[in-house]
Design an enzyme around this catalytic site. Structure first.
Site, PDB file in Angstrom:
ATOM      1  CG  HIS A 128      40.401  43.334  41.332  1.00 40.78           C
ATOM      2  ND1 HIS A 128      40.035  43.076  42.637  1.00 40.78           N
ATOM      3  CD2 HIS A 128      39.592  42.591  40.541  1.00 40.78           C
ATOM      4  CE1 HIS A 128      39.022  42.216  42.640  1.00 40.78           C
ATOM      5  NE2 HIS A 128      38.737  41.897  41.384  1.00 40.78           N
ATOM      6  CB  SER A 134      36.198  40.846  39.253  1.00 42.50           C
ATOM      7  OG  SER A 134      37.122  40.123  40.044  1.00 42.50           O
ATOM      8  CG  ASP A 178      41.882  44.720  45.096  1.00 44.43           C
ATOM      9  OD1 ASP A 178      42.496  43.670  44.838  1.00 44.43           O
ATOM     10  OD2 ASP A 178      40.930  45.136  44.400  1.00 44.43           O
TER      11      ASP A 178
END
Length: 454
Positions: free
Chosen positions: A432, A181, A429
């Protein structure tokens, strides 16, 4: 021209000396009187005069030639310096030239510079293909300074991203990002860099292999920018791009052909694999997921990672067309999940961070140097076999950017519990990256590498 001048000067001096000796010899022969004693004396005096004149002439010639040679070398060095200055100007961020200021420039060693005039390179809301996982402004982030930072190498500049130039380079070609990702986030960044810069209605998105392969196509150029979901490079039980959150991770460390057949013939391939390996052991399968007679064994992470990269390297060596395909490997993307590493309280993370880490050379425990040593060793071995894979070392420059993550400002795929809502650190998060942001710089470095082969 200067070499000819030096040669000509030497010949001139030599001719003058020869003419001098000829004249003196003629004088000796003509002026010898009848008296032998006088003749001998005249000859001795003339001989001594000739010796003195010879020495003077040689010294004068050497001095003259040294001056000419020195002038030539000085002008050569001056021209070289001028060329370097021109290269430095060509590497300026104010133009679109694709030349670095120095062949020895390290694009990955530098500092972040706040630049709210040139950055961001696109606006989040203008990118039609933006991912909700990375759209921090859309999901409520108010501090937008993370969008305005430019990476500045110490001794040169990164060429400014030019979408049209890249598409021309990609005309009738494929650029494929292969990995997890984080690599998908870099792909989204590249799509946004192209989408917002190219005025064309002929842009489309396609999905193949159960959405494992996503293809962004610009029809005007017949160019595709693709992402292929392959988080561990080799086959695994996590290969489904949607349903891959499994309690136990299993890899077929010697199997890559199913994946490789889908990207091998691309013109540019950008690989990454890192975070999915971050556990003490990985279960390795010798056999097939479809059969019950396979052999499973728990293998230490570093060893299983090494096995997978060897399989990947062996596939590349045999199947990649070396005259066509250029290969790149992204180094580790760091995480910022432990705030105590940069001086804050234990239990905190990137949540509410708005500033960078200022400590030069900072490295958190989330980055594993031993894994990168395996990557470098694998790439070195491939080079010995005649296949180049260019390492894009984005780890250190990304380490400083603890404020660049989505934190809580992203789409939540699962409903939050009351406990999570009360403690935002628990669901922030810190892996990312917000877009526009850090991955745009990764793509600027990739862009420089595609054009200049750093």
């Amino acid at each position: 021209m200067e070499e000819q001048n030096v040669s000509y000067s030497f010949t001139t001096v030599k001719n003058k000396i020869s003419n001098f000796f000829m004249a003196k010899a003629h004088q000796l022969i003509v002026s010898v009187p009848g008296n032998n004693g006088t003749a001998i004396w005249d000859i001795k005096c003339s001989f001594h005069s000739l010796i003195v004149l010879l020495i003077v002439s040689l010294v004068a010639g050497v001095v003259y030639l040294s001056g000419e040679s020195g002038r030539f070398l000085f002008e050569y060095n001056s021209n070289s310096n001028s060329s370097s200055d021109n290269n430095l100007a060509m590497g300026s961020h104010e133009n679109d030239d694709l030349v670095s200021s120095s062949d020895k420039c390290n694009l990955f060693s530098g500092k972040w510079v706040f630049d709210n005039k040139s950055y961001p390179l696109y606006k989040e809301q203008d990118c039609k293909f933006m991912s909700d996982q990375l759209a921090c402004q859309k999901f409520g982030r108010k501090d937008l300074n993370y969008q305005h930072w430019r990476w500045q190498p110490h001794h040169c500049d990164i060429p400014r991203f030019n979408a049209t130039a890249l598409l021309e380079k990609l005309r009738n070609k494929r650029l494929v990002f292969v990995g997890d990702s984080l690599n998908r986030g870099q792909w989204v960044s590249m799509v946004c860099l192209i989408d917002t810069a190219v005025q064309s209605s002929l842009k489309s998105m396609h999905y193949r292999y159960n959405a494992s392969l996503i293809i962004f196509k610009v029809k005007d150029y017949n160019a595709t920018i693709e992402f292929y979901w392959e988080p561990l490079l080799v086959e695994s039980n996590s290969d489904d791009p949607v349903h891959h959150r499994l309690p136990e991770r299993i890899v077929r460390a010697n199997a890559i052909e199913k994946h490789g057949s889908r990207w091998t013939n691309a013109d540019f391939i950008v690989f990454n694999t890192y975070l999915w390996w971050r556990r003490p052991h990985i279960k390795v399968l010798w056999g097939s997921f479809e059969r019950s007679d396979g052999i499973y064994k728990e293998v230490k992470m570093l060893r299983s990672y090494e096995m997978a990269l060897k399989t990947w390297a062996d596939w590349l060596e045999i199947h990649v067309n070396r005259s066509k395909t250029k290969l790149f490997f992204m180094s580790m993307s760091p995480v910022h999940e432990r705030a105590e590493e940069w001086g804050k309280a234990k239990g905190e993370n990137c949540y509410s961070e708005t500033e960078q880490i200022q400590e030069e050379g900072y490295q958190g425990n989330g980055s594993d140097p031993n894994m990168m040593k395996i990557v470098e060793s694998t790439m070195h071995e491939l080079k010995n076999r005649g296949l180049d894979v260019h390492l894009l070392n984005i780890t250190q420059l990304s380490e400083y950017r603890k404020e660049g993550h989505p934190s809580i400002y992203r789409k939540q795929w699962d409903s939050l519990t009351e406990e999570q809502i009360a403690n935002p650190n628990s669901y922030a998060d810190c892996i990312h990256w917000c877009l526009p942001g850090v991955p745009d710089v990764w793509n600027e470095l990739l862009y420089a590498s595609i054009f200049n082969n750093y």
